[in-house]
Design a protein around this motif. Structure first.
Motif, short mmCIF file in Angstrom:
data_model
loop_
_atom_site.label_atom_id
_atom_site.label_comp_id
_atom_site.label_asym_id
_atom_site.label_seq_id
_atom_site.Cartn_x
_atom_site.Cartn_y
_atom_site.Cartn_z
N GLY A 102 -46.34 15.66 11.37
CA GLY A 102 -47.21 14.93 10.47
C GLY A 102 -46.58 13.65 9.96
N SER A 103 -45.31 13.73 9.55
CA SER A 103 -44.60 12.54 9.08
C SER A 103 -44.46 11.50 10.19
CB SER A 103 -43.21 12.92 8.57
OG SER A 103 -43.28 13.76 7.44
N ALA A 104 -44.20 11.97 11.41
CA ALA A 104 -44.10 11.06 12.55
C ALA A 104 -45.44 10.38 12.83
CB ALA A 104 -43.62 11.81 13.78
N LEU A 105 -46.53 11.15 12.75
CA LEU A 105 -47.86 10.58 12.98
C LEU A 105 -48.19 9.51 11.95
CD1 LEU A 105 -49.84 13.83 13.87
CD2 LEU A 105 -49.59 11.82 15.35
N VAL A 106 -47.84 9.77 10.69
CA VAL A 106 -48.11 8.79 9.64
C VAL A 106 -47.39 7.48 9.95
CG1 VAL A 106 -47.77 8.23 7.21
CG2 VAL A 106 -48.60 10.51 7.86
N GLN A 107 -46.11 7.57 10.34
CA GLN A 107 -45.34 6.35 10.64
C GLN A 107 -45.88 5.63 11.87
OE1 GLN A 107 -41.14 5.90 10.17
NE2 GLN A 107 -40.90 8.04 9.55
N ILE A 108 -46.18 6.36 12.94
CA ILE A 108 -46.67 5.73 14.16
C ILE A 108 -48.06 5.14 13.93
CG2 ILE A 108 -47.39 6.20 16.55
CD1 ILE A 108 -45.02 8.12 16.75
N GLY A 109 -48.87 5.81 13.11
CA GLY A 109 -50.18 5.26 12.75
C GLY A 109 -50.04 3.97 11.98
N ARG A 110 -49.09 3.92 11.06
CA ARG A 110 -48.84 2.68 10.31
C ARG A 110 -48.46 1.54 11.25
NH1 ARG A 110 -44.06 0.88 9.17
NH2 ARG A 110 -43.07 2.93 9.44
N GLY B 142 -51.33 -0.05 12.96
CA GLY B 142 -52.29 -0.75 12.12
C GLY B 142 -53.45 0.10 11.67
N CYS B 143 -53.28 1.43 11.70
CA CYS B 143 -54.37 2.33 11.32
C CYS B 143 -54.30 2.66 9.82
CB CYS B 143 -54.30 3.62 12.13
SG CYS B 143 -54.50 3.33 13.91
N GLU B 144 -55.43 3.01 9.25
CA GLU B 144 -55.52 3.44 7.85
C GLU B 144 -55.34 4.96 7.83
OE1 GLU B 144 -58.86 3.85 4.33
OE2 GLU B 144 -59.03 2.20 5.76
N VAL B 145 -54.17 5.41 7.40
CA VAL B 145 -53.82 6.82 7.51
C VAL B 145 -54.01 7.53 6.17
CG1 VAL B 145 -52.03 8.48 8.12
CG2 VAL B 145 -52.15 6.29 9.32
N THR B 146 -54.73 8.63 6.21
CA THR B 146 -54.85 9.53 5.07
C THR B 146 -54.07 10.80 5.39
OG1 THR B 146 -57.05 8.71 4.45
CG2 THR B 146 -56.43 10.89 3.64
N GLY B 147 -53.08 11.10 4.58
CA GLY B 147 -52.27 12.30 4.80
C GLY B 147 -52.72 13.44 3.92
N SER C 91 -46.45 9.24 1.04
CA SER C 91 -46.68 7.82 0.75
C SER C 91 -45.55 6.96 1.30
CB SER C 91 -46.81 7.61 -0.75
OG SER C 91 -47.96 8.27 -1.26
N ARG C 92 -44.31 7.43 1.18
CA ARG C 92 -43.18 6.67 1.71
C ARG C 92 -43.24 6.51 3.22
NH1 ARG C 92 -39.77 9.82 -1.63
NH2 ARG C 92 -39.02 10.89 0.24
N MET C 93 -43.82 7.50 3.89
CA MET C 93 -43.93 7.42 5.34
C MET C 93 -44.97 6.39 5.78
SD MET C 93 -41.74 9.51 6.80
CE MET C 93 -40.63 8.84 5.55
N GLY C 94 -45.86 6.00 4.85
CA GLY C 94 -46.82 4.96 5.18
C GLY C 94 -48.28 5.33 5.01
N ALA C 95 -48.57 6.51 4.46
CA ALA C 95 -49.97 6.89 4.25
C ALA C 95 -50.59 6.04 3.14
CB ALA C 95 -50.07 8.37 3.89
N GLU C 96 -51.77 5.51 3.41
CA GLU C 96 -52.48 4.72 2.40
C GLU C 96 -53.15 5.61 1.37
OE1 GLU C 96 -54.80 1.35 3.57
OE2 GLU C 96 -53.81 1.23 5.52
N HIS C 97 -53.53 6.81 1.78
CA HIS C 97 -54.15 7.77 0.87
C HIS C 97 -53.46 9.12 1.10
CE1 HIS C 97 -57.37 4.74 0.72
NE2 HIS C 97 -57.37 4.79 2.05
N VAL C 98 -53.30 9.89 0.05
CA VAL C 98 -52.72 11.23 0.18
C VAL C 98 -53.62 12.20 -0.56
CG1 VAL C 98 -50.72 12.71 -0.18
CG2 VAL C 98 -50.39 10.27 0.25
#
Length: 342
Positions: free
Chosen positions: A156-164, A167-172, A184-191
Motif C-alpha cells: 500500500g505504501s509503495a502504491l501511494v508513492q508510485i501513484g504520486r 501524477g495521480c490523486e491518491v486516497t489511502g 500522508s507522508r507517503m504522498g496520499a492527498e486524502h486519508v
C-alpha cells in the motif's frame, strides 16, 4: 549458516531455526552473506499452508522469504558483473529467511548507497508488486483518482508513492489512527481512517464520480464495494485476501470456507456495459516473466538512488524471532515493513 525451516504447515511454532552447511555458488551465481531479510504477509500464508505457489513450485519443507540484502562473499564460475564485498539487494523465490543465500547473478541489484541493509531488504517484494500492477497492468495517466486499501502497509505504501510519481490523486485507506500520518507522508492527498470514518461514505465524498483504480488486498470484506465505486473505465486491482485469514495464527476452516463462498464473482457482462474491469497479480507465479521483473527492479533502484522513492519505516527482529515478526505483521498494527536480521 542459519535458516528458518517449516517442515509442515502450522502455527507460529512451525517456524524452526536450524543450522546447516554454507551453500556454494554454482556457475553464474553469487553467494550473499545476508544482513537483512524482508518479512511479508505472504510468508505467514506459506506457514499456514495456504500459499499456492509454495505448494506448487516448491513443496514442504520450505524456508520462506522473497527478499534479502547483504554483501557478496563468493562468486560462481563465469560471474564477471559482481565483486566480492559489494552491497546488494537479492530477489528470491523462497529461502530468504537465511544468513547465507546463493542467487543467480541476474537476481541481485546494487543497493543504493544511502539505504541501510534493512531498508534494502524491505524494498523488492512490495515495490516490485506495486510497479508491476501500476506499470505493467494499469498503465496510469496523470490526474487519475486512485483508492488504495491498506495504504500504510508495504504494498500500500509503495502504491501511494508510485501513484504520486505518476501524477495521480491518491486516497489511502488505513485501519488505525496511528497510521494516518505515515500515509500522508507517503504522498496520499486524502486519508480515510476506517476506525473513525464510514469507509464508503468517505470514499464517495472524495470521489463522487468514482475511482479510476482501486487496489484491494482485503478480499471479501471490501471487494464488492471496491468494484461498485469504480468510475467508468475504472479497474479493480486485486493482490491479496487479508480479511479472510486469521490474525492469531490459527486457521478456522469453516470461517475460511464461509468467506470463500461470499467472495464476489465478477460478471463479465456487467464489465462490458459499465466499462469496468478486474485485474490481479501474484509475483511468485511470474518467474517466466523474469526479464520484465528485472526491468522493474532496475526502474525502482534508479528512483531510490535519485530520491524520487523513499524507503519505508522498518521494524527489525532477530532471525530467531521470525514467529514474533509474523505475529506482528498479521496483527494489522504494523506500519511499513518488517525485517529479520540473521
Amino acid at each position: 549458516m542459519k535458516r528458518i525451516r517449516i517442515q509442515q504447515p502450522g502455527g507460529y511454532d512451525a517456524l524452526r531455526i536450524e543450522a546447516c552447511a554454507d551453500p556454494q555458488p554454482g556457475p553464474g551465481q553469487v553467494r550473499v552473506a545476508v544482513e537483512a531479510c524482508g518479512v511479508n504477509y505472504a510468508d505467514g500464508i506459506i506457514r499456514m499452508g495456504l500459499y499456492a505457489s509454495a505448494k506448487q513450485l516448491h513443496g514442504y519443507p520450505i524456508t520462506p522469504g522473497f527478499e534479502v540484502a547483504g554483501r557478496i562473499d563468493a562468486l560462481g564460475e563465469g560471474v564477471k558483473s559482481w565483486q566480492v564485498g559489494q552491497r546488494v539487494i537479492g530477489l528470491c523465490l523462497f529461502n530468504g529467511y537465511s544468513s547465507s543465500l546463493c542467487l543467480d547473478a541476474e537476481q541481485v541489484f546494487a543497493l543504493p548507497e544511502h539505504l541501510s541493509m534493512a531498508e534494502g531488504a524491505s524494498l523488492p517484494t512490495v515495490f516490485l508488486t506495486a510497479w508491476f500492477m501500476v506499470h505493467q497492468q494499469l498503465h496510469p495517466h496523470a490526474g487519475e483518482r486512485w483508492l488504495v486499501h491498506s495504504a500504510a502497509g508495504g504494498v500500500g505504501s509503495a502504491l501511494v508513492q508510485i501513484g504520486r510519481l505518476a501524477g495521480c490523486e491518491v486516497t489511502g485507506v488505513v485501519g488505525s489512527t496511528h497510521k494516518v500520518e505515515h500515509c500522508s507522508r507517503m504522498g496520499a492527498e486524502h486519508v480515510i481512517d476506517k476506525s473513525r470514518d464510514d469507509l464508503w461514505a468517505a470514499a464517495k465524498r472524495v470521489a463522487p464520480d468514482g475511482y479510476h483504480a482501486v487496489f484491494d488486498a482485503n478480499g471479501v470484506a471490501t471487494l464488492r464495494q471496491s468494484y461498485a465505486h469504480l468510475a467508468p473505465t475504472g479497474r479493480l486491482v486485486i493482490y491479496g485476501f487479508h480479511s479472510m485469514l486469521p490474525h492469531d495464527g490459527r486457521l478456522n476452516w469453516l470461517r475460511l470456507a464461509w468467506h470463500w463462498l461470499r467472495t464476489p464473482r465478477f460478471n463479465p457482462l456487467d464489465m462490458t456495459q459499465s466499462n469496468r474491469s478486474v485485474l490481479a497479480a501474484n509475483l511468485s507465479f511470474l518467474q517466466s516473466e523474469a526479464p520484465r521483473l528485472r526491468e522493474g527492479m532496475q526502474w525502482l533502484v534508479q528512483r531510490f538512488q535519485s530520491g524520487e522513492l523513499r524507503p519505508l519505516p522498518v521494524e527489525t527482529f532477530p532471525l530467531e524471532r521470525a514467529a514474533d515478526a509474523q505475529r506482528r505483521i498479521e496483527s494489522g498494527q504494523s506500519i511499513g515493513k518488517l525485517v529479520l536480521v540473521p
